[in-house]
Design a protein around this motif. Structure first.
Motif, PDB file in Angstrom:
ATOM      1  N   LEU A   4       0.844  -1.182   0.000  1.00 64.21           N
ATOM      2  CA  LEU A   4       0.000   0.000   0.000  1.00 64.21           C
ATOM      3  C   LEU A   4       0.884   1.238   0.000  1.00 64.21           C
ATOM      4  O   LEU A   4       1.826   1.328   0.805  1.00 64.21           O
ATOM      5  N   GLU A   6       0.608   5.396   0.220  1.00 66.07           N
ATOM      6  CA  GLU A   6      -0.202   6.600   0.411  1.00 66.07           C
ATOM      7  C   GLU A   6       0.461   7.793  -0.270  1.00 66.07           C
ATOM      8  O   GLU A   6       1.684   7.849  -0.396  1.00 66.07           O
ATOM      9  N   CYS A  22      -4.486   6.076  -1.598  1.00 71.05           N
ATOM     10  CA  CYS A  22      -3.751   4.870  -1.191  1.00 71.05           C
ATOM     11  C   CYS A  22      -3.869   3.872  -2.337  1.00 71.05           C
ATOM     12  O   CYS A  22      -4.966   3.365  -2.603  1.00 71.05           O
ATOM     13  N   TRP A  36      -8.523   3.891   7.037  1.00 70.23           N
ATOM     14  CA  TRP A  36      -7.560   4.969   7.260  1.00 70.23           C
ATOM     15  C   TRP A  36      -7.414   5.162   8.770  1.00 70.23           C
ATOM     16  O   TRP A  36      -8.418   5.212   9.499  1.00 70.23           O
ATOM     17  N   TYR A  95      -2.271   6.727   7.749  1.00 64.48           N
ATOM     18  CA  TYR A  95      -1.949   5.411   7.217  1.00 64.48           C
ATOM     19  C   TYR A  95      -3.189   4.770   6.608  1.00 64.48           C
ATOM     20  O   TYR A  95      -4.279   4.868   7.175  1.00 64.48           O
ATOM     21  N   CYS A  96      -3.009   4.095   5.486  1.00 65.32           N
ATOM     22  CA  CYS A  96      -4.098   3.252   5.006  1.00 65.32           C
ATOM     23  C   CYS A  96      -3.758   1.801   5.328  1.00 65.32           C
ATOM     24  O   CYS A  96      -2.589   1.442   5.516  1.00 65.32           O
ATOM     25  N   GLY A 115       0.300   0.778   4.865  1.00 68.28           N
ATOM     26  CA  GLY A 115       1.189   1.621   4.099  1.00 68.28           C
ATOM     27  C   GLY A 115       2.223   2.282   5.002  1.00 68.28           C
ATOM     28  O   GLY A 115       2.210   2.095   6.226  1.00 68.28           O
TER      29      GLY A 115
END
Length: 124
Positions: A4, A6, A22, A36, A95-96, A115
């Motif tokens: 992942l 972002e 993302c 998220w 963050y995803c 990510g």
């Protein structure tokens, strides 16, 4: 292994907007609920928003409800977080995350892939 990435973070004034993206590496992205999360300096990581595989089920943290919108484009293997009316307290690394199981979740321990994060800074 799902990767992942972002993007879209940056510096914005209070009241402004940003859209985070993302991108997922796997074509199986469409089978993954996505979330998220964010982590501010000196604080624990917290839930922001989550979306089901089809986009039909969405959850938000109370602190962002009405200001943030999560969405996804399965054809592009991408999930988005549109952030409007930003406040200084929204400053954090965002963050995803992707989950193997079928349902979206508010809990970070339910997510399997993360990510690297993107910094969002909101100035007053």
């Amino acid at each position: 292994q799902v990767q992942l990435v972002e993007s879209g973070g940056g510096l914005v004034q209070a009241g402004g907007s940003l859209r985070l993206s993302c991108a997922a590496s796997e074509r199986t992205f469409s089978s993954s609920p996505m979330g998220w999360f964010r982590q501010a300096p000196g604080k624990e990581r917290e839930f922001v928003a989550a979306i089901s595989r089809s986009g039909s089920k969405i959850y938000y943290a109370d602190s962002v409800k009405g200001r943030f919108t999560i969405s996804r484009d399965n054809a592009k293997n991408t999930v988005y977080l549109q952030m409007n009316s930003l406040k200084p307290e929204d400053t954090a690394v965002y963050y995803c995350a992707a989950r193997k199981l079928i349902a979206p979740s508010r809990y970070e321990y339910d997510y399997d892939y993360w990510g690297q994060g993107t910094q969002v800074t909101v100035s007053s």
